[in-house]
Design an enzyme around this catalytic site. Structure first.
Site, short mmCIF file in Angstrom:
data_model
loop_
_atom_site.label_atom_id
_atom_site.label_comp_id
_atom_site.label_asym_id
_atom_site.label_seq_id
_atom_site.Cartn_x
_atom_site.Cartn_y
_atom_site.Cartn_z
N HIS A 1 0.82 -1.21 0.00
CA HIS A 1 0.00 0.00 0.00
C HIS A 1 0.86 1.26 0.00
CE1 HIS A 1 -2.37 3.11 2.42
NE2 HIS A 1 -2.98 3.04 1.27
N SER A 2 0.51 2.22 -0.84
CA SER A 2 1.08 3.56 -0.81
C SER A 2 2.61 3.52 -0.85
CB SER A 2 0.57 4.29 0.44
OG SER A 2 0.79 5.68 0.35
#
Length: 304
Positions: free
Chosen positions: A102-103
């Site tokens: 994620h991210s």
């Protein structure tokens, strides 16, 4: 439903890297990488919805969650988090595995998949482009800001003590994509009790933006080394919204086109309803997509 197997610790010269594992140890390995300022708990609500036969290990990067802080006087940089990944998978004895990230974790995943292409089978990116280039004319100003930020932090003594409610509000103020329920999930691993309340367990130095000083041209060149199956899952109120509003138009469009040209049929992208933390807020919206990616099943959802 995958059950939490145990907490893990991997010895490193500055202490340890913490992680948590779900599923059978002999299952197909998946390394889960969290975003900036977050921790391994960011996957707590998604992993139970994924295939049970896999073995998932979610890592706390150095200075995050339950992992040790770097020694005084040192800096946290994206390239060092790539080293964290290498140390973990080496300790686990994994030779080929998938990455779910994620991210910022997606940026680390993209860099690792480029540096060690033979090791990564799938690279599933949750609201992340896999790279975070800087405009060439901003490289020096980025470096200057980081140096000055670190200099200010050297004079900070101790951590602010919060009530549980105060810590929750602080996290929500800093990250409006979370809701009270999901913020509490991150705080379970992201705070520790002290006399009078709690403090954030992360190292204050990780608040410095230390993305790798790479230009878009360098990222596109590095990307060419990826051999994994890559699937980007964007949130329509997250980075996809930024892309459409023009915030990251040049960067995002160029990276997406780079993946399409270099990986061809080995690249997919999907847009889902939700914000930057859709995987934590509403994991049911992406669970099947992630499961299909890890299982090599084609996804028929809309493409960017």
């Amino acid at each position: 439903m995958s059950t939490l197997l145990k907490e893990l610790r991997f010895k490193v010269p500055w202490g340890h890297l913490a992680a948590k594992a779900w599923g059978p140890p002999d299952g197909r390995p998946v390394l889960c990488l969290h975003g900036w300022l977050d921790n391994a708990n960011t996957f707590d609500r998604l992993i139970p919805l994924l295939p049970q036969e896999y073995h998932y290990v979610a890592v706390d990067f150095s200075g995050h969650g339950l992992s040790s802080h770097l020694p005084p006087g040192t800096r946290y940089q994206h390239l060092d988090y790539v080293t964290d990944v290498h140390k973990v998978v080496t300790n686990l004895g994994w030779r080929k595995f998938s990455i779910l990230a994620h991210s910022m974790g997606g940026v680390i995943g993209g860099l690792f998949a480029s540096a060690f292409p033979e090791s990564v089978k799938h690279l599933v990116l949750l609201d992340s482009y896999g790279f975070f280039p800087l405009h060439s004319d901003l490289l020096i100003s980025h470096l200057k800001k980081a140096v000055l930020h670190y200099s200010r932090l050297e004079g900070v003594n101790g951590e602010k003590v919060y009530t549980h409610e105060g810590a929750l509000q602080r996290l929500l103020d800093g990250n409006p994509s979370l809701n009270p329920e999901t913020a509490k999930v991150l705080l379970q691993r992201g705070t520790k009790s002290v006399p009078g309340g709690v403090i954030f367990s992360r190292d204050i130095r990780i608040t410095v933006n230390n993305s790798a000083p790479l230009s878009i041209e360098q990222c596109l060149q590095i990307m060419k080394d990826i051999q994994a199956e890559v699937h980007i899952i964007m949130a329509n109120e997250g980075m996809a919204a930024d892309l459409m509003r023009g915030v990251y138009t040049d960067m995002g469009q160029t990276l997406m086109q780079g993946f399409k040209e270099n990986l061809k049929e080995h690249f997919q992208s999907t847009v889902v309803d939700g914000n930057h933390f859709v995987h934590l807020n509403e994991p049911e919206k992406i669970a099947k997509i992630v499961s299909d990616c890890l299982s090599d099943r084609p996804n028929m959802n809309s493409q960017l």
